[in-house]
Design an enzyme around this catalytic site. Structure first.
Site, PDB file in Angstrom:
ATOM      1  N   ASP A 108       0.859  -1.183   0.000  1.00  0.00           N
ATOM      2  CA  ASP A 108       0.000   0.000   0.000  1.00  0.00           C
ATOM      3  C   ASP A 108       0.897   1.235   0.000  1.00  0.00           C
ATOM      4  O   ASP A 108       1.698   1.423   0.917  1.00  0.00           O
ATOM      5  CB  ASP A 108      -0.881  -0.039   1.260  1.00  0.00           C
ATOM      6  N   ASP A 199      -2.812   2.640  -6.076  1.00  0.00           N
ATOM      7  CA  ASP A 199      -1.798   2.685  -5.015  1.00  0.00           C
ATOM      8  C   ASP A 199      -1.711   1.430  -4.161  1.00  0.00           C
ATOM      9  O   ASP A 199      -1.089   1.448  -3.107  1.00  0.00           O
ATOM     10  CB  ASP A 199      -2.043   3.897  -4.122  1.00  0.00           C
ATOM     11  N   GLU A 200      -2.348   0.352  -4.571  1.00  0.00           N
ATOM     12  CA  GLU A 200      -2.155  -0.870  -3.779  1.00  0.00           C
ATOM     13  C   GLU A 200      -2.208  -2.113  -4.639  1.00  0.00           C
ATOM     14  O   GLU A 200      -2.779  -2.101  -5.737  1.00  0.00           O
ATOM     15  CB  GLU A 200      -3.165  -0.950  -2.628  1.00  0.00           C
ATOM     16  N   CYS A 569     -29.303 -17.982 -38.999  1.00  0.00           N
ATOM     17  CA  CYS A 569     -30.328 -16.956 -39.207  1.00  0.00           C
ATOM     18  C   CYS A 569     -29.668 -15.683 -39.723  1.00  0.00           C
ATOM     19  O   CYS A 569     -28.721 -15.181 -39.117  1.00  0.00           O
ATOM     20  CB  CYS A 569     -31.061 -16.673 -37.907  1.00  0.00           C
ATOM     21  N   CYS A 572     -30.124 -12.471 -37.096  1.00  0.00           N
ATOM     22  CA  CYS A 572     -29.388 -12.288 -35.840  1.00  0.00           C
ATOM     23  C   CYS A 572     -28.141 -13.164 -35.745  1.00  0.00           C
ATOM     24  O   CYS A 572     -27.373 -13.032 -34.794  1.00  0.00           O
ATOM     25  CB  CYS A 572     -30.290 -12.574 -34.648  1.00  0.00           C
ATOM     26  N   HIS A 587     -37.985 -19.734 -33.326  1.00  0.00           N
ATOM     27  CA  HIS A 587     -37.107 -18.617 -33.657  1.00  0.00           C
ATOM     28  C   HIS A 587     -37.783 -17.642 -34.609  1.00  0.00           C
ATOM     29  O   HIS A 587     -37.685 -16.431 -34.441  1.00  0.00           O
ATOM     30  CB  HIS A 587     -35.804 -19.151 -34.258  1.00  0.00           C
ATOM     31  N   HIS A 591     -38.742 -13.570 -33.989  1.00  0.00           N
ATOM     32  CA  HIS A 591     -38.513 -12.380 -34.815  1.00  0.00           C
ATOM     33  C   HIS A 591     -39.823 -11.682 -35.139  1.00  0.00           C
ATOM     34  O   HIS A 591     -39.885 -10.453 -35.187  1.00  0.00           O
ATOM     35  CB  HIS A 591     -37.772 -12.769 -36.103  1.00  0.00           C
TER      36      HIS A 591
END
Length: 659
Positions: A108, A199-200, A569, A572, A587, A591
Site C-alpha cells: 500500500d 496505489d495498492e 439466421c 441475428c 425462432h 422475430h
DNA sequence: GGGTTGAGCATTG
DNA sequence: TTCCACAATGCTCAACCC
C-alpha cells in the site's frame, strides 16, 4: 478509541453522536484531538441538507439494529442450538480449506497522491497538504492528518480543521505514471499480481521466496526499497501473511513506510485475529460494524466465531459464511482469474436545480462523456442506469435494459431522458449514467480451450468448407463461453465420453443464444450497430453462400428470415441445424414478435420491459438454461463480500423502495 | 423453483 | 466567497416470468 463507544451522547455534547467516517482512525491520525475534530465537523455540517440526510440514514440504521435485536430476542435456546450445529459443521468445512502454504504480500503506497505531488514539488515537504478541492479532498499528507484532515472529507471542513492547509488539484495522469513505475517493480516478484487500485496491490510471493531462499519479510523489505528507488522517493507499507485478507490487515499495522509479517501457522493467525476489531477487515464498513456491535455485541473477529449461531440465524448464508471465515482468519489464497470490468459510469455534481432544460443539458453532457469513455475502451452495453441525487441528498436509481448493445451518446441520451422525465419535477444536485451488461461479459476468451463450436464443426462434415467469415464467427462464439462454461467444456475432442458428449449437446442448445448475443458485437471496436452490422454480415456472406439459403417470410414488411447455409439466421446470426424444426419455428416466431413489439413501442425501446422479457424469455427457454448469470454467483466465491443483509425483512423496515 | 430485471444500499480507494 | 466527489462492485429483495 472506537467511534461506536461514543454513542452515549450527552445533551451538552451533541457532536458525540454524529458518527462520521472522518472520526475513524486512519494511519497517521494517532494523537489527533478526536473530540475537537468531531465538534468542528458537527458544527460545520449541522442543519445542512447533507446533515439532515445523514440523520435520516442514522435513524434507519438504528431501526435496523433495533429490529435485529428483537429478532435476536425471539430466538429460543433450541433455535440457537440448531444454528450452533450449523456453525460447527461450517467451521469444519472452512478449516478443511485453510491453506497455509502460500505467502501473500499486500503493498500500500503511503498517502499516494499527496506523496506524488510532494515529489514533483518539494516545497510542499513538511507542510500540511491535501489533494483535491474545497468540495472534496482525495487524500491528505501525514502533516495534514495530524489536524484530523483525511481522504473523502470536504475541503471546506478540512480548511476549518487546518487553516494553513494547502490544496493541490488532482492530477490523475501523474499518479498513473508513478503507479506504473511501482507496478514494474511488483511484476518482478509476481507477474500476475493483483492491482487493487493505483496505489495498492496483492502479490503472491510464494515462488519468489522459495526460489531465492528468502523469507516473506526479506522480500517485502527488498520490494519496498526497490519501489523507493524506482519512483525516486515514494514510500510504501507492506503486510505479509498466508492470505490476502490477512496481508491487507497487516500492511496497515506499521504504516507509513513499514511492514508487518504474520507467520504462517494456525495458532499465530488465531491469536492475531482474536483481538482484531472487525472494522479492520476489508468489507466491513461503518454500517456493518454498528449492526454487529450494537445488535449482537460482536466487536472482534473472535466474536464472529463465538457468536456464530446468531450470525447464521440472522444473516444470509453467504454473509454468515464470510463472517465466520473472517473469525477463523481465512481469506483468499488462490491465483485469481482475470477480472474484467462490469460497468462504466459517469456522474457530475452541480448546484441543485429543478429546471428541466438545465437538467436535460447536464444529462446530454454526461451521456456524451459516457459514450466517449465507452468508445475509448471499445465497450458496448445494454443496461442503462440513471442515478439521481436530489437536493436533499436522497439517491435514486432507475434502470432500463435495451434491446441491443450500444455505446452511442444518442441512444444513451434518448433512454436516459425518458428515465429522467419520469422523475420530474424534482430538484437534483447530481446526475449519473451507468452502462452495464457488456457484450464483453460473455467474451472471456481462452484459445486453448475446446469449444462447442469446434465440436459442431467436427460433427457436421458438411460444414468443412468454412470461409473466413465463418472462422471469425467461430472465434466469436468461442469467446462467448464464460469461465464456468469453459470449465464444463474442458474436454479433448478426440476422446469424449458419453456423458461429456451429452453435456456438449446440451450446451449446443444453449450456446445458440450466446452466439446470438456475441455476434452482434464481434466486430468491435468498429462499433457497428443493428442494421449496419447486419448489412456488413450479409455483404461478407453474399459472394459465397447467398444462393444456398432457404427463405421463410415471417412478416410482409420485414426482411424475410433466411437460413444462411441452411444453418444460420440472417437476422441475428443464431445457428440452428435444419433438424431443429421446432426451435426454428420458435425462432421465426421470436422475430415476428420482436417486430410486432417494435411496431407497437418504437425502435429499440424497452422501457416497458415486462412484455419484452416474456418474448426474450421464450427465446431463452429453448436453451435449457444451464448457464449461470454471468459474474454473479461464481464471482461471489472469489470476491470479498462488501455488504451484509439480514435474512428477511431487509426492506420491510425502510420500506422506501420506489416503483 | 429458478432465472431476470430493477431498485436500494454498503463498501472501497 | 467556497458548504460533502466519483467510479466501480456486489449483495439482497421483490416482482415477474417460465
Amino acid at each position: 478509541m472506537d467511534e461506536g463507544e461514543s454513542s452515549t451522547n450527552s445533551p451538552s455534547r451533541p457532536w458525540e453522536s454524529y458518527n462520521t467516517v472522518f472520526t475513524n482512525a486512519k494511519a497517521g491520525m494517532e494523537g489527533v484531538d478526536k473530540e475537537k475534530v468531531q465538534r468542528i465537523v458537527y458544527e460545520m455540517s449541522k442543519g445542512s441538507k447533507y446533515f439532515q440526510n445523514e440523520e435520516r440514514k442514522e435513524a434507519l440504521m438504528k431501526q435496523k439494529i433495533e429490529h435485529m435485536r428483537e429478532r435476536c430476542a425471539k430466538l429460543s435456546a433450541s433455535d440457537l442450538s440448531n444454528y450452533q450445529k450449523v456453525v460447527d459443521r461450517r467451521i469444519l468445512e472452512l478449516e478443511a480449506t485453510r491453506d497455509l502454504s502460500r505467502v501473500w504480500l499486500h503493498v500500500d503506497m503511503d498517502a499516494f497522491y499527496a506523496a506524488v505531488e510532494t515529489l514533483s514539488n518539494p516545497s510542499l515537504k513538511g507542510k500540511p497538504m491535501a489533494v483535491g478541492g474545497l468540495s472534496m479532498i482525495s487524500t491528505a499528507n501525514y502533516e495534514a492528518r495530524k489536524f484530523g484532515v483525511r481522504a473523502a472529507m470536504p475541503g471546506f471542513i478540512a480548511r476549518k480543521l487546518c487553516p494553513d492547509l494547502i490544496f493541490v488539484p488532482v492530477d490523475f495522469p501523474k499518479y498513473t505514471h508513478y503507479s506504473d513505475l511501482t507496478r514494474k517493480v511488483f511484476r518482478n516478484y509476481d507477474p500476475n499480481f493483483i492491482a487493487g487500485s493505483l496505489d495498492e496491490a496483492y502479490l503472491d510471493i510464494t515462488e519468489v521466496c522459495r526460489e531465492r531462499g528468502l523469507s516473506g519479510g526479506e522480500i517485502a523489505e527488498e520490494l519496498r526499497s526497490s519501489v523507493h528507488s524506482e519512483t525516486g522517493g515514494l514510500t510504501c507499507s507492506a503486510g505479509v501473511a498466508a492470505n490476502r485478507l490477512l496481508a491487507k490487515v497487516c500492511s496497515d499495522i506499521n504504516k507509513p513506510n513499514g511492514q508487518f509479517v504474520l507467520q504462517n501457522d494456525r495458532s499465530t493467525v488465531m491469536t492475531f485475529i482474536s483481538s482484531l476489531p472487525i472494522r479492520k477487515i476489508g468489507g466491513i464498513g461503518k454500517v456493518t460494524e454498528h449492526i454487529l456491535k450494537d445488535a449482537l455485541g460482536i466487536k472482534t473477529c473472535e466474536d464472529m466465531v463465538l457468536k456464530g449461531s446468531l450470525l447464521y440465524a440472522l444473516f444470509t448464508q453467504s454473509s454468515a459464511d464470510f463472517f465466520l471465515a473472517v473469525g477463523l482468519g481465512l481469506g483468499k489464497t488462490d491465483t485469481p482469474e482475470v477480472r474484467s470490468r462490469k460497468s462504466i459510469s459517469s456522474e457530475r455534481t452541480f448546484a441543485a436545480t429543478g429546471d428541466e432544460r438545465l437538467l436535460n443539458s447536464k444529462l446530454a453532457e454526461i451521456a456524451e462523456m459516457l459514450s466517449h469513455d465507452m468508445k475509448k475502451e471499445g465497450l458496448m452495453a445494454r443496461t442503462l442506469t440513471l442515478k439521481l441525487k436530489t437536493a436533499s441528498f436522497e439517491i435514486r436509481s432507475r434502470a432500463v435494459s435495451l434491446q441491443r448493445y450500444t455505446c452511442s451518446s444518442e441512444d444513451i441520451l434518448k433512454h436516459a431522458t425518458k428515465l429522467l422525465k419520469a422523475e420530474l419535477p424534482v430538484s437534483i444536485r447530481l446526475i449519473g449514467l451507468r452502462m452495464s451488461q457488456f457484450s464483453e461479459e460473455i467474451r472471456h476468451s481462452d484459445p486453448s480451450q475446446g469449444t462447442i463450436t469446434k465440436f459442431i464443426v467436427q460433427k457436421d462434415s458438411s460444414r468443412q468448407n468454412l470461409d473466413d467469415n465463418d472462422s471469425f464467427d467461430l472465434d466469436a462464439s468461442k469467446n462467448c463461453l464464460s469461465n464456468n462454461e469453459r470449465l464444463s467444456l474442458s474436454y479433448t475432442s478426440h476422446d469424449t465420453s458419453y456423458d461429456q458428449l451429452k453435456d456438449v449437446v446440451e450446451y449446443e442448445e444453449q450456446s445458440v443464444t450466446q452466439n446470438q448475443e456475441c455476434k452482434k458485437e464481434e466486430k468491435r471496436p468498429q462499433v457497428l450497430e443493428g442494421d449496419d452490422l447486419l448489412r456488413k454480415h450479409k455483404e461478407s456472406k453474399s459472394d459465397t453462400s447467398a444462393e444456398k439459403t432457404e427463405a421463410v417470410s415471417i412478416f410482409p414488411q420485414m426482411e424475410p428470415l433466411l437460413w444462411v447455409d441452411g444453418y444460420k439466421c440472417n437476422l441475428c446470426g443464431i445457428e440452428l441445424p435444419p433438424s431443429f424444426v421446432e426451435e426454428r419455428q420458435e425462432h421465426s416466431d421470436f422475430h415476428l414478435a420482436q417486430r410486432l413489439q417494435n411496431e407497437e413501442s418504437g425502435p429499440s425501446s424497452s422501457t416497458t420491459p415486462t412484455s419484452k422479457r416474456r418474448i426474450l424469455g421464450k427465446e431463452k427457454a429453448n436453451s435449457k438454461t444451464k448457464k449461470q448469470k454471468p459474474n454473479q454467483k461464481d464471482d461471489s466465491k472469489h470476491i470479498p463480500i462488501h455488504t451484509f443483509f439480514t435474512k428477511s425483512n431487509q426492506n420491510s423496515n425502510d420500506g422506501t423502495q420506489k416503483k
